[in-house]
Write a protein that holds these residues in place. Structure first.
Motif, mmCIF file in Angstrom:
data_model
loop_
_atom_site.group_PDB
_atom_site.id
_atom_site.type_symbol
_atom_site.label_atom_id
_atom_site.label_comp_id
_atom_site.label_asym_id
_atom_site.label_seq_id
_atom_site.Cartn_x
_atom_site.Cartn_y
_atom_site.Cartn_z
ATOM 1 N N LEU A 47 -17.402 42.944 -22.616
ATOM 2 C CA LEU A 47 -16.882 44.111 -23.322
ATOM 3 C C LEU A 47 -17.972 44.723 -24.195
ATOM 4 N N PHE A 48 -18.367 45.957 -23.862
ATOM 5 C CA PHE A 48 -19.366 46.678 -24.647
ATOM 6 C C PHE A 48 -18.635 47.537 -25.675
ATOM 7 N N VAL A 49 -18.894 47.268 -26.948
ATOM 8 C CA VAL A 49 -18.096 47.895 -28.007
ATOM 9 C C VAL A 49 -18.893 48.932 -28.789
ATOM 10 N N ALA A 50 -18.228 50.063 -29.042
ATOM 11 C CA ALA A 50 -18.734 51.135 -29.903
ATOM 12 C C ALA A 50 -17.601 51.560 -30.827
ATOM 13 N N HIS A 51 -17.968 52.269 -31.889
ATOM 14 C CA HIS A 51 -16.976 52.698 -32.891
ATOM 15 C C HIS A 51 -16.509 54.108 -32.543
ATOM 16 N N GLU A 52 -15.753 54.226 -31.440
ATOM 17 C CA GLU A 52 -15.367 55.523 -30.885
ATOM 18 C C GLU A 52 -13.986 55.971 -31.350
ATOM 19 N N PRO A 53 -13.728 57.275 -31.339
ATOM 20 C CA PRO A 53 -12.367 57.771 -31.601
ATOM 21 C C PRO A 53 -11.394 57.264 -30.535
ATOM 22 N N THR A 54 -10.156 56.984 -30.944
ATOM 23 C CA THR A 54 -9.146 56.491 -30.013
ATOM 24 C C THR A 54 -7.924 57.401 -30.006
ATOM 25 N N HIS A 55 -7.019 57.105 -29.102
ATOM 26 C CA HIS A 55 -5.785 57.880 -28.963
ATOM 27 C C HIS A 55 -4.892 57.752 -30.185
ATOM 28 N N ARG A 56 -5.140 56.767 -31.046
ATOM 29 C CA ARG A 56 -4.315 56.583 -32.247
ATOM 30 C C ARG A 56 -4.739 57.505 -33.392
ATOM 31 N N GLY A 57 -5.887 58.160 -33.250
ATOM 32 C CA GLY A 57 -6.413 58.967 -34.332
ATOM 33 C C GLY A 57 -7.353 58.198 -35.238
ATOM 34 N N ASP A 58 -7.639 56.935 -34.894
ATOM 35 C CA ASP A 58 -8.593 56.139 -35.666
ATOM 36 C C ASP A 58 -9.826 55.893 -34.810
ATOM 37 N N SER A 110 -12.236 52.726 -32.671
ATOM 38 C CA SER A 110 -11.957 51.513 -31.903
ATOM 39 C C SER A 110 -12.301 50.214 -32.616
ATOM 40 N N LEU A 111 -13.136 50.260 -33.644
ATOM 41 C CA LEU A 111 -13.462 49.041 -34.378
ATOM 42 C C LEU A 111 -12.924 49.073 -35.805
ATOM 43 N N ASP A 112 -11.958 49.964 -36.049
ATOM 44 C CA ASP A 112 -11.273 49.978 -37.340
ATOM 45 C C ASP A 112 -10.413 48.720 -37.481
ATOM 46 N N PRO A 113 -10.042 48.341 -38.710
ATOM 47 C CA PRO A 113 -9.210 47.147 -38.906
ATOM 48 C C PRO A 113 -7.914 47.151 -38.098
ATOM 49 N N ALA A 114 -7.367 48.325 -37.798
ATOM 50 C CA ALA A 114 -6.118 48.380 -37.032
ATOM 51 C C ALA A 114 -6.278 47.808 -35.630
ATOM 52 N N TRP A 115 -7.512 47.728 -35.132
ATOM 53 C CA TRP A 115 -7.787 47.173 -33.807
ATOM 54 C C TRP A 115 -8.198 45.699 -33.860
ATOM 55 N N ALA A 116 -8.224 45.113 -35.040
ATOM 56 C CA ALA A 116 -8.725 43.750 -35.177
ATOM 57 C C ALA A 116 -7.955 42.756 -34.323
ATOM 58 N N GLU A 117 -6.638 42.875 -34.309
ATOM 59 C CA GLU A 117 -5.826 41.933 -33.523
ATOM 60 C C GLU A 117 -6.157 42.039 -32.032
ATOM 61 N N PHE A 118 -6.367 43.248 -31.561
ATOM 62 C CA PHE A 118 -6.713 43.444 -30.149
ATOM 63 C C PHE A 118 -8.013 42.729 -29.809
ATOM 64 N N TRP A 119 -9.049 42.895 -30.632
ATOM 65 C CA TRP A 119 -10.340 42.269 -30.338
ATOM 66 C C TRP A 119 -10.284 40.759 -30.516
ATOM 67 N N ARG A 120 -9.529 40.270 -31.491
ATOM 68 C CA ARG A 120 -9.381 38.815 -31.648
ATOM 69 C C ARG A 120 -8.742 38.200 -30.408
ATOM 70 N N ALA A 121 -7.745 38.878 -29.872
ATOM 71 C CA ALA A 121 -7.075 38.360 -28.671
ATOM 72 C C ALA A 121 -8.031 38.302 -27.492
ATOM 73 N N ARG A 122 -8.873 39.319 -27.345
ATOM 74 C CA ARG A 122 -9.815 39.320 -26.221
ATOM 75 C C ARG A 122 -10.848 38.193 -26.386
ATOM 76 N N ALA A 123 -11.305 37.975 -27.602
ATOM 77 C CA ALA A 123 -12.252 36.884 -27.829
ATOM 78 C C ALA A 123 -11.603 35.541 -27.520
#
Length: 256
Positions: A64-75, A77-90
């Motif tokens: 998974l190549f990660v960047a801090h991009e705008p998302t469909h949520r209006g935030d 991709s590496l904002d705290p609101a996405w933390a659970e998603f990335w923890r699950a993938r790890a």
């Protein structure tokens, strides 16, 4: 009874022979068509949960190549609101690498040791030197670590759009990172126009053309695509698995 015992002995002997084989030979037997390396860039994130669920169900681990991009949520991709998603993938065993922080584009080398870095649509431009380049590549990993401290991070990076310049590659190498692109057949096409490149065509193309060792690229959703590639993604990976392909994460050395 004697015949039954003989069959049992032969079965056990065959099992022992398989277990005694080198790991590479066992892997080859399990993956007769070879190994594919799926990579996923951050993108719009709209289909992220659906894609993640398919990967989990099919037992596929990706890079998974990660960047801090705008998302469909209006935030982003590496904002705290996405933390659970990335923890699950790890936790699922996926590995990570940098896709730059701002997801701008490298557009030329104005002088030795410098590279132009330009926002899509002309929204900004900077010239990066060695220190600034290292900061740009390290920032998304710092954000990721805040969300998933145990994430496995490879010493690789990918330029947005896969577009590099000689200086961008050299500067990144001085930061300890090797550039990782994708193979020609590995471009799954999820960011193409879905009117001219419908999902069925992209699916059939992948199933027809992919070969052992290919590096595949897709995203967690693409804003501009009307018919999301996620709708056909499971057909693609299940079809490849049925053909005898296995999936693996990239190693620290990457692939060319």
């Amino acid at each position: 009874m004697i015949q039954c015992c003989q069959r049992l002995v032969l079965t056990l002997a065959a099992l022992c022979a398989v277990l005694a084989m080198p790991a590479s030979a066992q892997t080859s037997a399990a993956c007769p068509a070879g190994t594919l390396y799926l990579t996923i860039d951050t993108g719009w994130g709209r289909e992220a949960e659906k894609i993640a669920e398919i990967l989990r169900r099919r037992g596929i681990r990706a890079t998974l190549f990660v960047a801090h991009e705008p998302t469909h949520r209006g935030d982003r991709s590496l904002d705290p609101a996405w933390a659970e998603f990335w923890r699950a993938r790890a936790a699922e065993g996926h590995v990570f690498a940098s896709h730059t922080d701002r997801h701008w584009y490298f557009r030329g080398d104005p002088a030795p040791g410098l590279v132009r870095y330009v926002a899509r649509g002309g929204g900004g431009e900077v010239v990066l030197d060695q220190e600034a380049m290292c900061r740009e590549l390290a920032a998304p990993i710092t954000r990721l670590r805040a969300a998933a401290p145990d994430a496995v991070v490879l010493p690789l990076w990918r330029a947005p759009g896969g577009i590099t310049t000689p200086n961008a590659v050299r500067l990144a190498e001085a930061c300890g990172l090797r550039h990782q692109g994708w193979t020609r057949n590995g471009f799954l096409g999820d960011e193409l126009n879905s009117d001219t490149h419908p999902n069925t065509s992209l699916r059939d193309q992948a199933l027809r053309n992919l070969r052992d060792g290919e590096v595949l690229v897709m995203h967690w959703g693409v804003r501009s695509r009307k018919d999301p590639y996620a709708h056909v993604f499971e057909e693609v990976v299940s079809g490849l698995q049925a053909r005898g392909f296995c999936f693996a994460t990239l190693t620290a050395e990457g692939r060319r």
